[in-house]
Write a protein that holds these residues in place. Sequence first.
Motif, PDB file in Angstrom:
ATOM      1  N   THR A  87       0.980  -1.244  -0.120  1.00 35.60           N
ATOM      2  CA  THR A  87      -0.151   0.223  -0.075  1.00 35.60           C
ATOM      3  C   THR A  87       0.598   1.236  -0.076  1.00 35.60           C
ATOM      4  OG1 THR A  87      -1.682  -1.240   1.336  1.00 35.60           O
ATOM      5  CG2 THR A  87      -1.832   1.296   1.356  1.00 35.60           C
ATOM      6  N   PRO A  88       0.610   2.164  -1.144  1.00 38.29           N
ATOM      7  CA  PRO A  88       1.201   3.568  -0.967  1.00 38.29           C
ATOM      8  C   PRO A  88       1.179   4.266   0.197  1.00 38.29           C
ATOM      9  CG  PRO A  88       0.032   3.250  -3.031  1.00 38.29           C
ATOM     10  CD  PRO A  88      -0.369   2.206  -2.094  1.00 38.29           C
ATOM     11  N   GLU A 145       3.684   8.965  -1.480  1.00 39.97           N
ATOM     12  CA  GLU A 145       3.624   8.157  -2.691  1.00 39.97           C
ATOM     13  C   GLU A 145       2.301   8.368  -3.360  1.00 39.97           C
ATOM     14  OE1 GLU A 145       6.536   4.447  -1.406  1.00 39.97           O
ATOM     15  OE2 GLU A 145       4.363   4.374  -0.786  1.00 39.97           O
ATOM     16  N   LYS A 146       1.148   8.236  -2.602  1.00 44.08           N
ATOM     17  CA  LYS A 146       0.013   8.457  -3.144  1.00 44.08           C
ATOM     18  C   LYS A 146      -0.343   9.812  -3.955  1.00 44.08           C
ATOM     19  CE  LYS A 146      -3.084   5.835  -0.509  1.00 44.08           C
ATOM     20  NZ  LYS A 146      -3.940   5.659   0.558  1.00 44.08           N
ATOM     21  N   ARG A 147       0.323  10.888  -3.212  1.00 46.37           N
ATOM     22  CA  ARG A 147       0.463  12.271  -3.835  1.00 46.37           C
ATOM     23  C   ARG A 147       1.384  12.372  -5.073  1.00 46.37           C
ATOM     24  NH1 ARG A 147       3.752  17.463  -2.156  1.00 46.37           N
ATOM     25  NH2 ARG A 147       2.964  18.799  -3.547  1.00 46.37           N
ATOM     26  N   ASN A 207      -0.594  10.576  -7.925  1.00 48.68           N
ATOM     27  CA  ASN A 207      -1.451  11.542  -8.483  1.00 48.68           C
ATOM     28  C   ASN A 207      -0.996  12.775  -9.223  1.00 48.68           C
ATOM     29  OD1 ASN A 207      -3.771   9.812  -7.197  1.00 48.68           O
ATOM     30  ND2 ASN A 207      -3.530  11.257  -5.563  1.00 48.68           N
ATOM     31  N   HIS A 244       6.721   2.943  -5.937  1.00 56.03           N
ATOM     32  CA  HIS A 244       5.533   4.112  -6.055  1.00 56.03           C
ATOM     33  C   HIS A 244       6.215   5.311  -6.592  1.00 56.03           C
ATOM     34  CE1 HIS A 244       2.693   0.864  -4.917  1.00 56.03           C
ATOM     35  NE2 HIS A 244       3.254   0.853  -3.664  1.00 56.03           N
TER      36      HIS A 244
END
Length: 102
Positions: free
Chosen positions: A5-6, A10-12, A15, A48
């Motif tokens: 799971t990021p 990492e999610k930012r 995106n 990621h």
Amino acid sequence: MKGRTPTADEKRWMNDVASLGCIVCRKEGKRTPAEIHHIDGKTKTGAHYHILPPCYFHHREGSSNPLFISRHPFKRRFEERYGTEMDLMFEVEQLVLEARGE
């Protein structure tokens, strides 16, 4: 195998990378929605961040023709035509940092 799971950072990053649109289409003067391609898989530390934003056709549609070459399953042809994944990744990094004003 499913990746880890990021983190929030990492999610930012993912995106922001996806918001650029397809890096290949962008270089050809087009704007198309992007998917995320992990260069080194999804389980390694930093995985990621090692990503590219190709569209469906340049990522996994599975064709190699005069209009486009998909990364999957044609990595060698893809890189011969569009540049190495590492070169594209560094280009993407610069675009994201510019967009962020960094």
